[in-house]
Design a protein around this motif. Structure first.
Motif, PDB file in Angstrom:
ATOM      1  N   GLU A 700      33.730  54.258  41.102  1.00 56.82           N
ATOM      2  CA  GLU A 700      33.582  54.076  39.656  1.00 56.82           C
ATOM      3  C   GLU A 700      33.973  52.666  39.239  1.00 56.82           C
ATOM      4  OE1 GLU A 700      35.779  57.154  37.768  1.00 56.82           O
ATOM      5  OE2 GLU A 700      34.473  58.764  38.504  1.00 56.82           O
ATOM      6  N   GLY A 701      33.577  51.693  40.063  1.00 53.33           N
ATOM      7  CA  GLY A 701      33.804  50.293  39.738  1.00 53.33           C
ATOM      8  C   GLY A 701      35.177  49.761  40.086  1.00 53.33           C
ATOM      9  N   VAL A 702      36.066  50.595  40.675  1.00 55.11           N
ATOM     10  CA  VAL A 702      37.424  50.177  41.015  1.00 55.11           C
ATOM     11  C   VAL A 702      37.547  50.049  42.526  1.00 55.11           C
ATOM     12  CG1 VAL A 702      39.872  50.756  40.850  1.00 55.11           C
ATOM     13  CG2 VAL A 702      38.317  51.316  38.975  1.00 55.11           C
ATOM     14  N   GLU A 734      36.352  39.450  45.106  1.00 55.72           N
ATOM     15  CA  GLU A 734      36.789  38.524  44.074  1.00 55.72           C
ATOM     16  C   GLU A 734      38.317  38.522  43.996  1.00 55.72           C
ATOM     17  OE1 GLU A 734      34.828  36.542  42.382  1.00 55.72           O
ATOM     18  OE2 GLU A 734      32.995  37.355  43.291  1.00 55.72           O
ATOM     19  N   LEU A 735      38.853  37.470  43.369  1.00 51.45           N
ATOM     20  CA  LEU A 735      40.302  37.333  43.263  1.00 51.45           C
ATOM     21  C   LEU A 735      40.916  38.517  42.509  1.00 51.45           C
ATOM     22  CD1 LEU A 735      42.596  35.421  44.016  1.00 51.45           C
ATOM     23  CD2 LEU A 735      42.301  34.294  41.808  1.00 51.45           C
ATOM     24  N   GLU A 736      40.290  38.914  41.406  1.00 48.42           N
ATOM     25  CA  GLU A 736      40.816  40.050  40.640  1.00 48.42           C
ATOM     26  C   GLU A 736      40.727  41.350  41.434  1.00 48.42           C
ATOM     27  OE1 GLU A 736      42.419  39.751  37.922  1.00 48.42           O
ATOM     28  OE2 GLU A 736      42.023  37.604  37.703  1.00 48.42           O
ATOM     29  N   GLU A 737      39.641  41.498  42.201  1.00 47.13           N
ATOM     30  CA  GLU A 737      39.512  42.702  43.041  1.00 47.13           C
ATOM     31  C   GLU A 737      40.615  42.746  44.087  1.00 47.13           C
ATOM     32  OE1 GLU A 737      34.801  43.845  43.171  1.00 47.13           O
ATOM     33  OE2 GLU A 737      35.470  42.199  44.453  1.00 47.13           O
ATOM     34  N   LYS A 743      47.688  45.944  44.717  1.00 49.24           N
ATOM     35  CA  LYS A 743      48.519  46.761  43.835  1.00 49.24           C
ATOM     36  C   LYS A 743      48.354  48.246  44.132  1.00 49.24           C
ATOM     37  CE  LYS A 743      48.699  43.473  39.998  1.00 49.24           C
ATOM     38  NZ  LYS A 743      48.256  43.153  38.617  1.00 49.24           N
ATOM     39  N   MET A 744      47.107  48.659  44.368  1.00 47.18           N
ATOM     40  CA  MET A 744      46.874  50.065  44.701  1.00 47.18           C
ATOM     41  C   MET A 744      47.407  50.382  46.090  1.00 47.18           C
ATOM     42  SD  MET A 744      43.151  50.986  43.102  1.00 47.18           S
ATOM     43  CE  MET A 744      43.530  52.723  43.290  1.00 47.18           C
ATOM     44  N   GLU A 776      44.608  28.520  39.433  1.00 48.92           N
ATOM     45  CA  GLU A 776      44.956  29.889  39.063  1.00 48.92           C
ATOM     46  C   GLU A 776      45.978  30.465  40.048  1.00 48.92           C
ATOM     47  OE1 GLU A 776      45.015  33.574  37.152  1.00 48.92           O
ATOM     48  OE2 GLU A 776      44.250  31.636  36.473  1.00 48.92           O
ATOM     49  N   LEU A 777      45.776  30.217  41.334  1.00 51.30           N
ATOM     50  CA  LEU A 777      46.710  30.707  42.355  1.00 51.30           C
ATOM     51  C   LEU A 777      48.085  30.066  42.195  1.00 51.30           C
ATOM     52  CD1 LEU A 777      44.463  30.728  45.562  1.00 51.30           C
ATOM     53  CD2 LEU A 777      45.481  32.721  44.460  1.00 51.30           C
ATOM     54  N   LEU A 778      48.108  28.759  41.974  1.00 55.98           N
ATOM     55  CA  LEU A 778      49.386  28.059  41.831  1.00 55.98           C
ATOM     56  C   LEU A 778      50.175  28.604  40.650  1.00 55.98           C
ATOM     57  CD1 LEU A 778      48.181  24.420  42.587  1.00 55.98           C
ATOM     58  CD2 LEU A 778      49.738  25.780  43.990  1.00 55.98           C
TER      59      LEU A 778
END
Length: 983
Positions: A700-702, A734-737, A743-744, A776-778
């Motif tokens: 479901e997109g996650v 992707e970075l957000e993925e 986290k999961m 963004e990483l820094l």
């Protein structure tokens, strides 16, 4: 390819009970108008009801006999071209229903004539005849089905009349016309123009368009100057020009001048038309397999609009989507798209000389001397692509516009003369020659069967007894669709292309029905939608089963059908057949469906069936299909058996990882470790790049971590982090993925950052080359270090890399400056508990990779954090070029480090800060403290040593305080003087 399918698009036929021989006829909204021969001045009106029933509605007289054409108008009017006293007139009959109902009131008026008040009360109960005078005799007329505007063709011009609504009072509105434009046109063959109306006023500018098409009937080659100039006769040879076709803007090259003459009265708004050329076509004399036709004639010009597919939320709106143009020669017809794209769609070759043709969104109906023929059209295929240019994808498809045309039916009739299309009816006038009368009575020449309740009573003309006017009911879309599907099965095992072709025809038949503006209100709406999905499934079956070059179409058609993968498997795959062959289309569908992470989970039986199919047909795909979420219920031991057989033939890292994955599912850790030990970590990382779904899947997109990822987290976290870094760098995640994944994986809440995610960020910094992602990483890493230090929070797992590891492997972590170490050496013992995070943060700031201006809000929580805060403040001030501010902070809070800072940082352009800032500050502070602060005195001495080496003696003297002790400064003055003498 089959060219003639003997299908049955024509249903029952009924005879129209005319009292006079028809010469012209046409259809209104629900009525049929029939006009007699040249001597007649009367129009009979018949009500047309489903299914083809036709009953008399009345009749009314006209002012003169009809000339050439009789055409229906918009709403409730009729337009005629009549002859009287050797003159030709154009007339519109308004409110004709009053006459057909028995009223005798008739009003004759000129177009645009103002209604008198005393006359208006009777308008409701009388027929009104509107005379439309023209300077040249009218030859033909046409009516816009949407606006009701008229287009009248004369010898060398086209006249446009706009329909107007005159409000007499609140209870009465009368129709009238206004002549708005004249197009002067020289001789031509076929020219399609678009009139673009630019209406300008003080506060708005609007554009609207009118489609105009002109057709010159007989082609007279002798009078065509363009043709004449290209013809040359030498001895026995005759050179004729070839057919000429110009599309779009190129059609301007036809050099046919178009002059616009506006006839509207001036108003507040000024209207300006401009002409856009769409299509020009010229023909040579028609040469067909049936002989040479000396008199080449174009006929049956027709513009066919197709509207946007209806939707529930805009039920009452119709938006023009596509426009098509059809015209015909005796033995060939041409269908063009003249909407968004100007192109020839189809060419129709007739079996014999045609008399007339009628185009509908679904069919082309052609009459010859003996037949009523029904051909397929490609309008819905072209319109579907106009509506959605991306229709030919893996999600949706449509049969091609270039699909070859075919005949569905050739129905015998005696003497077809005129044809007209009306909703789902064909109206046909037949007139037999004298020698054909006896033939009509023979059983072998019978036409379509008449229903028992057909109205047979009519009175034929004694002099011409052989005419009939028929209403032929075309069968319903669903009925014809079913017949096409049944017929297609006869070609399944013989002519696969013919089977696909006929199913494509059935599909387009349904598409045309769905695009009809009245579809939303149709009784068979749901049935048509079900049939549409079924047609998609049948086409999917064809492209799956047959060996065709377009096998990839199996995927979009199955998706459009709404069938699940399990349902498709039941249609196509069989159990226990070891020698069964699977075509490319079926494998293409399965591969894409499994790889696109659908939410459907196959049962154990279906999953094992898929596993076996790929083992037999495409074993290289086994590790990839096993990673699909759809295959969660597959038997792992069976999967391992197949994988090991394949790996013996073609070993690969991905196969090894897939085997290890299945071993984990079985709980066999010995097999798992054996497989994982087969390759080094770098090779395993590459294997994960080859199949990322071994570690992560989507639901479901996650992003969801797999059991493999969970196991690696516990046993080989370094390999897991390296694999996710490799996936990111190869655009597999992707970075957000990746953030969500870790986290999961670590069961952390949205706000808590697990150490494994920080390890991933640190590892990604080593290889990342994109500046935007780098910053963004820094910021993320800096924020996490600051959060832990300020909250005195320890990482939940041991970091994979120390500060020294990062400094050695990543240029974004720099060596920590000596003055920073000096400041920290005076810190509290509690700082040692967070030494690793502190040193990593300081190392980051020492590298100058991070954008300090962006990082200041992130660093704010450490502003009051003792020596740690001081190092952060000074590092930030230094990065921003604020050396004097940094020195003030050091002198105030840690004087010991001031000179160390100056020795390290005050170089190049910042060198003058030594004597302009540091020396005066040290002198002032030493004077205030006296001998109580030996640190300041030692710092002052070190500073004087540096300044004495840098400045001229005079400059050095000017910097020394007047109230200072001479003995203290004298050694430095002597040193400066001696340096000058030596120089």
């Amino acid at each position: 390819m089959v060219q003639l399918y003997n299908l049955h698009p024509f249903g029952s036929q009924r005879v129209v009970p005319c009292k006079q021989e028809p010469a012209h006829f046409c259809c209104g909204r629900d009525v049929l108008f029939v006009a007699g021969t040249a001597a007649s001045c009367r129009v009979e009106v018949f009500a047309v009801r489903a299914p083809g029933r036709c009953g008399p509605l009345g009749s009314f007289a006209t002012l003169g006999p009809f000339a050439v054409f009789l055409r229906p108008g918009y709403r409730d009017y009729l337009v005629t071209i009549e002859e009287k006293s050797k003159a030709t007139f154009l007339r519109a009959y308004m409110n004709w229903r009053c006459m057909s109902a028995g009223s005798s009131r008739v009003c004759v008026r000129m177009v645009g004539h103002k209604m008198e008040e005393s006359y208006s009360e009777t308008l409701k109960e009388q027929m009104s005849i509107v005379e439309m005078p023209l300077s040249d005799p009218p030859l033909c007329i046409s009516c816009c089905p949407v606006t009701g505007d008229l287009l009248v063709g004369c010898k060398n011009k086209l006249v446009m009349f706009c329909l107007k609504y005159l409000v007499i009072n609140q209870n009465l509105t009368v129709l009238d016309f206004e002549r708005s434009l004249i197009l002067h046109i020289d001789k031509l063959d076929v020219l399609i123009l678009k009139l673009e109306l630019v209406q300008q006023s003080a506060d708005r500018t609007e554009q609207c368009t009118h489609g105009i098409s002109a057709l010159e009937k007989p082609v007279d080659r002798d009078k065509d100057p363009l043709t004449q100039s290209l013809q040359l006769e030498v001895d026995e040879f005759v050179i004729c020009q070839k057919p000429l076709e110009l599309l779009g803007e190129e059609s301007k090259l036809c050099e046919i001048p178009i002059t616009l003459e506006s006839t509207e009265l001036p108003t507040e708004d000024t209207k300006r038309f401009q002409v856009r050329y769409l299509l020009f076509r010229r023909f040579t004399p028609d040469q067909s397999p049936f002989g040479f036709c000396e008199e080449t004639k174009l006929h049956s010009l027709q513009l066919l609009p197709v509207y946007q597919t209806a939707h529930e939320e805009i039920e009452n709106e119709t938006e023009l989507l596509s426009l098509f143009c059809f015209f015909s020669l005796p033995h060939v017809g041409y269908l063009y798209s003249v909407g968004k794209l100007i192109e020839l769609i189809s060419t129709y070759q007739y079996s014999e000389k045609s008399e007339q043709a009628v185009l509908t969104p679904q069919f082309l109906h052609v009459i010859t001397s003996e037949k009523l023929q029904c051909f397929t059209v490609r309008c819905s295929a072209a319109a579907a692509r106009d509506e959605d240019p991306y229709i030919d994808t893996t999600v949706k498809a449509c049969p091609p516009v270039a699909l070859s045309v075919c005949a569905l039916r050739m129905q015998l009739f005696i003497g077809p003369r005129v044809i007209c299309h009306f909703k789902n009816h064909i109206i046909l006038l037949t007139k037999a020659d004298t020698e054909d009368i006896t033939e009509r009575r023979k059983p072998s020449r019978r036409m379509l069967s008449r229903k028992a309740d057909s109205i047979k009573s009519r009175t034929n003309s004694e002099s011409e007894p052989g005419w009939n006017l028929y209403i032929i009911n075309t069968v319903s879309t669903i009925q014809l669709y079913r017949e096409m599907v049944d017929y297609s099965r006869t070609y399944e095992n013989v002519k696969t292309e013919s089977c696909i072709h006929l199913l494509s025809e059935a599909h387009l038949l349904l598409r045309a029905a769905i695009m009809d503006p009245s579809f939303l209100k149709a009784d068979e709406k749901e049935e048509i939608l079900r049939a549409f999905r079924e047609s998609c499934a049948l086409l999917g079956d064809c492209y799956s089963r047959f060996d065709t070059k377009d096998y990839h179409l199996a995927l979009p058609y199955y998706r459009m059908s709404g069938l699940s993968m399990t349902e498709v498997l039941k249609r196509l795959a069989s159990e226990g057949d070891e020698i069964q062959t699977y075509e490319k289309g079926f494998l293409f569908y399965l591969t894409h469906s499994l790889n696109e992470e659908l939410n459907e989970e196959l049962s154990k039986e279906s999953a094992n069936q898929v596993l076996r199919i790929f083992y037999l047909a495409d074993p290289e795909q086994l590790p990839h299909i096993l990673c699909s979420p759809c295959m969660r219920n597959v038997c792992p031991s069976t999967a391992v058996e197949y994988l090991q057989k394949v790996e013996k033939m073609m070993p690969s890292v991905v196969l090894t990882l897939a085997t290890a994955f299945m071993a984990l599912k079985m709980g066999d850790l010995i097999m798992y470790e054996h497989e994982m030990d087969s390759y080094k970590e770098a090779a395993l990382t590459c294997g994960f790049i080859g199949q990322p779904k071994l570690l992560r899947q989507h639901k479901e997109g996650v992003v969801i971590p797999t059991e493999f990822a969970v196991h690696l987290k516990e046993t080989q976290p370094g390999l897991l982090v390296a694999a996710i870094v490799a996936l990111h760098e190869n655009s597999k995640i992707e970075l957000e993925e990746a953030d969500t994944f870790f986290k999961m994986l670590c069961s952390n809440s949205e706000n808590n950052i697990p150490q494994l995610l920080v390890d991933f960020w640190e590892a990604l910094l080593v290889v990342c080359s994109q500046e935007e992602i780098l910053q963004e990483l820094l910021l993320r890493i800096t924020s996490q270090y600051v959060w832990r230090i300020s909250k005195k929070q320890h990482p939940e797992t041991k970091p994979l890399k120390t500060t020294e590891d990062l400094i050695n492997s990543c240029n974004h972590f720099g060596l920590i400056f000596p003055w920073v170490t000096s400041i920290m050496s005076a810190g509290s013992p509690s700082d040692e508990d967070y030494h690793e995070d502190i040193s990593k943060l300081q190392s980051l700031l020492c590298s100058h990779s991070i954008n300090i201006a962006s990082a200041l809000p992130v660093l704010e929580p450490l502003s009051e954090a003792g020596n740690i805060g001081l190092t952060i403040h000074v590092l930030c001030s230094t990065s921003l070029g604020k050396h004097e501010e940094a020195i003030d902070q050091l002198l105030q809070r840690c004087p010991d480090a001031a000179v160390q800072y100056a020795q390290h940082e005050l170089k190049g352009d910042s060198r003058p800060v030594w004597w302009n800032k540091l020396l005066p500050e040290l002198c002032k502070r030493t004077r205030l403290t006296g001998n109580d602060c030996p640190v300041l005195i030692s710092s002052l001495k070190e500073t004087l040593s540096v300044v004495a080496m840098e400045l001229e003696l005079r400059d050095f003297l000017s910097l020394l305080p007047e109230d200072g002790t001479a003995a203290f400064f004298l050694p430095y003055l002597l040193h400066c003087s001696q340096r000058k003498l030596l120089t």
